[in-house]
Scaffold this active site. Sequence first.
Site, PDB file in Angstrom:
ATOM      1  N   SER A 157      35.351  30.096  40.139  1.00 15.57           N
ATOM      2  CA  SER A 157      35.625  29.736  38.749  1.00 15.57           C
ATOM      3  C   SER A 157      34.717  28.586  38.299  1.00 15.57           C
ATOM      4  O   SER A 157      33.510  28.762  38.199  1.00 15.57           O
ATOM      5  CB  SER A 157      37.110  29.405  38.584  1.00 15.57           C
ATOM      6  OG  SER A 157      37.488  29.391  37.230  1.00 15.57           O
TER       7      SER A 157
ATOM      8  N   ASP B 193      41.166  39.765  35.326  1.00 13.27           N
ATOM      9  CA  ASP B 193      41.196  38.300  35.350  1.00 13.27           C
ATOM     10  C   ASP B 193      41.665  37.783  33.987  1.00 13.27           C
ATOM     11  O   ASP B 193      40.983  37.977  32.983  1.00 13.27           O
ATOM     12  CB  ASP B 193      39.793  37.765  35.666  1.00 13.27           C
ATOM     13  CG  ASP B 193      39.764  36.276  35.949  1.00 13.27           C
ATOM     14  OD1 ASP B 193      40.617  35.552  35.397  1.00 13.27           O
ATOM     15  OD2 ASP B 193      38.896  35.839  36.720  1.00 13.27           O
TER      16      ASP B 193
ATOM     17  N   HIS C  11      42.635  36.458  38.650  1.00 16.52           N
ATOM     18  CA  HIS C  11      41.797  35.264  38.857  1.00 16.52           C
ATOM     19  C   HIS C  11      41.991  34.767  40.283  1.00 16.52           C
ATOM     20  O   HIS C  11      42.632  33.737  40.539  1.00 16.52           O
ATOM     21  CB  HIS C  11      42.173  34.181  37.843  1.00 16.52           C
ATOM     22  CG  HIS C  11      41.147  33.090  37.721  1.00 16.52           C
ATOM     23  ND1 HIS C  11      39.843  33.323  37.332  1.00 16.52           N
ATOM     24  CD2 HIS C  11      41.224  31.750  37.933  1.00 16.52           C
ATOM     25  CE1 HIS C  11      39.171  32.186  37.305  1.00 16.52           C
ATOM     26  NE2 HIS C  11      39.992  31.212  37.678  1.00 16.52           N
TER      27      HIS C  11
END
Length: 231
Positions: free
Chosen positions: A121, A178, A211
């Site tokens: 991320s 996600d 995610h």
Amino acid sequence: MSVSAIRIPANGSSAKAAVIFLHGLGDSGDGWSWLPQLVSQSKLINDPINYVFPNAPKIPVTINNGFAMPAWFDIYELGNPHAKQDVTGFFKSCEVLKEFILEQHNKFNIPLEKIIIGGFSQGAAISLATLALLDTKIGGCVALSGFCPVRNEITDRYNKNPGVNFDTPIFQGHGTVDPVINYDYGKQTSELYKQLGFKNLKFNTYEGVAHSASEEELADVIKFIKNIVEK
């Protein structure tokens, strides 16, 4: 800016390679410290590796109502490439990652071509940008659920001073569901870096993954690391 890190040195003998991996928003280096054990259990890589998991500083984060949390840069609006961006904080963190690369090379004599940077991320965003800005060639880059919040700035900086990693292997992985960093945002990021000239970037799609990093994705990452470390 200097930051601490979780360090897991190579077992038994001097390291021949290094993996430097940056965590995501609100996490810590410890949150990814299980990765060396996973690599070991795979029995795919024999060469000794130094692992470094830097800890982001705690800074006020706008989407956290201004309260401090571990972050590589401030986020004003989650998952929106067109929102206001913390350009200064972003590039400060790129400099931090550069320092960790140099440390592994200068202090531990790891060949630059055996150093892999990466992240999840926010950490992936920093890793991709750092690769683009480096004036030294390294082994590879792993970007999981990554994005590029500073598209214009990266393009401008790269065009003024193109890096040397245009053919360095890049593994980018993203889940199709996600909810934090939209799959399309990840895909657009890969297209941006390809347009800049990174011809050895592979974008890997993981169906039904949110995610996070799935077992399949992590297995692919280990194979990617092996190809660089043992070539």
